[in-house]
Design an enzyme around this catalytic site. Sequence first.
Site, PDB file in Angstrom:
ATOM      1  N   VAL A 112      38.171  44.408  41.015  1.00 49.66           N
ATOM      2  CA  VAL A 112      37.645  45.056  42.231  1.00 49.66           C
ATOM      3  C   VAL A 112      37.850  46.574  42.142  1.00 49.66           C
ATOM      4  CG1 VAL A 112      37.819  45.199  44.752  1.00 49.66           C
ATOM      5  CG2 VAL A 112      38.036  42.984  43.623  1.00 49.66           C
ATOM      6  N   CYS A 116      35.617  37.240  50.128  1.00 53.74           N
ATOM      7  CA  CYS A 116      34.293  37.413  49.520  1.00 53.74           C
ATOM      8  C   CYS A 116      33.264  36.358  49.936  1.00 53.74           C
ATOM      9  CB  CYS A 116      34.407  37.456  48.002  1.00 53.74           C
ATOM     10  SG  CYS A 116      35.476  36.183  47.332  1.00 53.74           S
ATOM     11  N   HIS A 176      29.169  34.540  43.437  1.00 53.06           N
ATOM     12  CA  HIS A 176      29.405  33.289  44.168  1.00 53.06           C
ATOM     13  C   HIS A 176      28.082  32.774  44.747  1.00 53.06           C
ATOM     14  CE1 HIS A 176      33.591  33.958  43.749  1.00 53.06           C
ATOM     15  NE2 HIS A 176      33.961  34.146  44.999  1.00 53.06           N
TER      16      HIS A 176
END
Length: 344
Positions: free
Chosen positions: A16, A130, A243
Amino acid sequence: MPEAYHVAIMGATGAVGTELLELLEERNFPVQELTLLASQRSAGKELFFKGKPIKVKAISDVDFADIDLVLASAGGSVSKEWAPKAATAGAVVIDNSSAFRMDPDVPLVVPEVNPESALNHKGIIANPNCTTILMSVALWPLHQHQPMERIVVATYQSASGAGARAMEEVKQQAQAILQGEEPPTESFPYPLAFNLFPHNSPLNDQGYCQEEMKMVNETRKIFGVPGLRVSATCIRVPVLRAHSEAINIEFTQPLTVSKALDLLQTAPGVKVVEDWQTNYFPMPMEASGQDDVLVGRVRRDLSHDHGLELWLSGDQIRKGAALNAVQIAELLVDKQALKPKALA
Ligand SMILES: NC(=O)C1=CN([C@@H]2O[C@H](COP(=O)(O)OP(=O)(O)OC[C@H]3O[C@@H](n4cnc5c(N)ncnc54)[C@H](OP(=O)(O)O)[C@@H]3O)[C@@H](O)[C@H]2O)C=CC1
Ligand SMILES: N[C@@H](CC(=O)OP(=O)(O)O)C(=O)O
């Protein structure tokens, strides 16, 4: 002359943190000075910003008194220790970890959903989980038009959610398995390459893991609907960095597929991707590197008059973490809610 800030990235060497560094440069965020922080292990390592090398420092070696903005992504325990110290020293902390998300004094912000709450902080602003960010961006435009009663979601989460080391490990696992060797398994309890398993965060007494309960509780807080019914099943899949989620929504009143598509097509942060003729819908490989959440396969739920189903893929490191944090920082700058200490 635009104001410019002394920015610190906490966790700058991680998946990140690396993305945060790239985004500050790519989006031309007004940085006067950049301090890069990580653990003692990385102290002295060089990272680059706008072509110039910057030496990473250990967090304990930094005085937050002259830092305006901290973008924190070094994990919950590091944030718990350092975010309050940085805030007390007068910095605004945008925290990617789960440490403060459910604290009633800390706003939990997705700029496309609840930007106004970012202005109501006491030094710390939390970036949501997330999977929750990606779902919120896609569902909020529908919820605003037709309130939702219940959301049932199944996630397909990439290795990136467990950090930079886990992404490397999945590649090594694939190579090992193809060569007939034992795959290394340090980041996850089981091999992920050619496999999948439920998210391995701790389970509660009702059989839900922490990741699943984050989707329940954080969505309620972001939407401002404490009683919203949400049930999540989170699965780790052998994908590198985006994702995906299969979402079933029950509305208070029916919402047609064409109205839902109209709403999604004009929603900020959403890109509708669907071609039913070619069976072309959001894919993690295409979502990787994109700012938008890709949404498609929008259809009526045949089992419920008020039900709709959709499918999404979104870059976990980008919109699921670093981009959302940078957008919160940009929002503070736009609203003149971030003052450089150097000018005070
Ligand atoms: N939606 C969201 O907001 C998301 C949030 N996250 C959060 O961000 C955090 C980082 O995730 P990610 O980048 O994927 O993880 P990585 O494992 O890739 O990176 C972890 C970073 O934290 C640093 N770090 C670790 N331990 C310490 C310590 N004791 N003191 C100082 N720095 C430390 C590491 O430094 P070093 O290289 O020196 O070890 C590294 O820079 C997660 O733990 C999670 O809390 C993650 C994904 C999504
Ligand atoms: N959601 C990440 C894990 C994570 O970093 O979550 P959080 O930011 O809520 O700690 C995953 O895919 O596993």
